[in-house]
Design a protein around this motif. Structure first.
Motif: not given
Length: 304
Positions: A215-219, A18-21
């Protein structure tokens, strides 16, 4: 190298998937203005590395840190930006709002935020003569803090809809120091945007301005990611009023404060939100003290 397993936002670990650049756009590409506008529309942001003069940004940074050291918030040497964990601002400053306003209006900072390269870039992005808001949002984000994820529209929607935020890191910002994060593709989430379009935090103060503290849950629910970067002094990030954003937690192992500022730009020919224009912008009614976080280090900032 940053241990990505340690990256969190509002206390929740951000999973690798869930982590992008942020995708960088170069300033030397053909059809300069057209390319910038297309990338802004497609991606919902423009990440422009080395858009500003690094030495100008660092000069502004060091001046601000020296001011914060003078009120006991930054350790010596102040250029390292390490927090003392305390503040004497309340005892040493008669008017907190006026104090923060004076720092926000320093010539070296305004040279970075309101003149030179950024003004030329924004003219290309917006396609005409531009005017930034006179009010500048200056952030000193201490360890343990992060901002809720929100649309900027709800805080400044009494002028043109064609308003852009320019987020500028005032110094290098590692991932563990809590940089800004955008929720990928959220500028196209019409169902969520419709819930907040026209919402004014002053006129309806029974409703919170932010969208989520998770935001982690929403993403995850939306099949999206949190986009961020290892920022360097000279980089800028530009996005519209309906790009959902907040920040990672500042978890600096050395206690570094993340220093940044926000500026809003629009075409000079379009109507302005009067709260943010003039020699003494009224903001949300309490001036620079509440909006810019001009309070002792123990109080929470309003935004990022």
């Amino acid at each position: 190298m940053t241990d990505v397993t340690a990256l969190t936002t509002h206390g929740t670990r951000v999973p690798d998937e869930l982590l992008g650049k942020l995708h960088a756009t170069g300033l030397q590409e053909a059809s300069y203005g057209e390319t910038l506008r297309r990338n802004l529309n497609d991606n919902g942001y423009l990440f422009l590395p080395d858009a500003l003069k690094r030495e100008d940004v660092l000069t502004a940074r060091n001046e601000i840190l020296a001011e914060l050291a003078a009120v006991g918030e930054i350790c010596d040497p102040s250029s390292e930006g390490r927090s003392t964990g305390t503040s004497q601002r309340g005892e040493l400053v008669d008017d907190l709002g006026a104090h923060w306003k004076s720092i926000s209006e320093r010539e070296n900072l305004r040279r970075v935020s309101h003149a030179g390269p950024i003004r030329r870039i924004m003219q290309s992005v917006l396609g005409g003569d531009v005017k930034p808001y006179d009010f500048l949002w200056l952030r000193a984000t201490h360890v343990g803090r992060a901002s809720a994820y929100h649309f900027d529209h709800v805080y400044m929607n009494r002028g043109t809809d064609h308003l852009l935020t320019v987020w500028t890191p005032l110094g290098d910002v590692a991932l563990e120091e809590g940089p800004i994060a955008l929720i990928e593709g959220s500028h196209q989430w019409d169902d969520l945007i419709d819930e907040y379009r026209g919402f004014d935090v002053e006129k309806d103060n029974n409703r919170q301005g932010h969208v989520t503290m998770d935001p982690v849950g929403l993403a995850s629910q939306r099949g999206s990611r949190l986009l961020t970067a290892e920022f360097r002094a000279g980089d800028v990030l530009i996005f519209p009023m309906f790009m959902l954003h907040g920040s990672l937690d500042n978890r600096s192992p050395t206690g570094r404060v993340r220093l940044s500022c926000d500026t809003r730009y629009q075409l000079a020919s379009e109507p302005f939100d009067p709260r943010w224009i003039g020699a003494n912008p009224i903001g949300h009614g309490e001036g620079y003290a509440s909006i810019s976080g001009a309070k002792p280090a123990t109080s929470e900032p309003l935004f990022r």
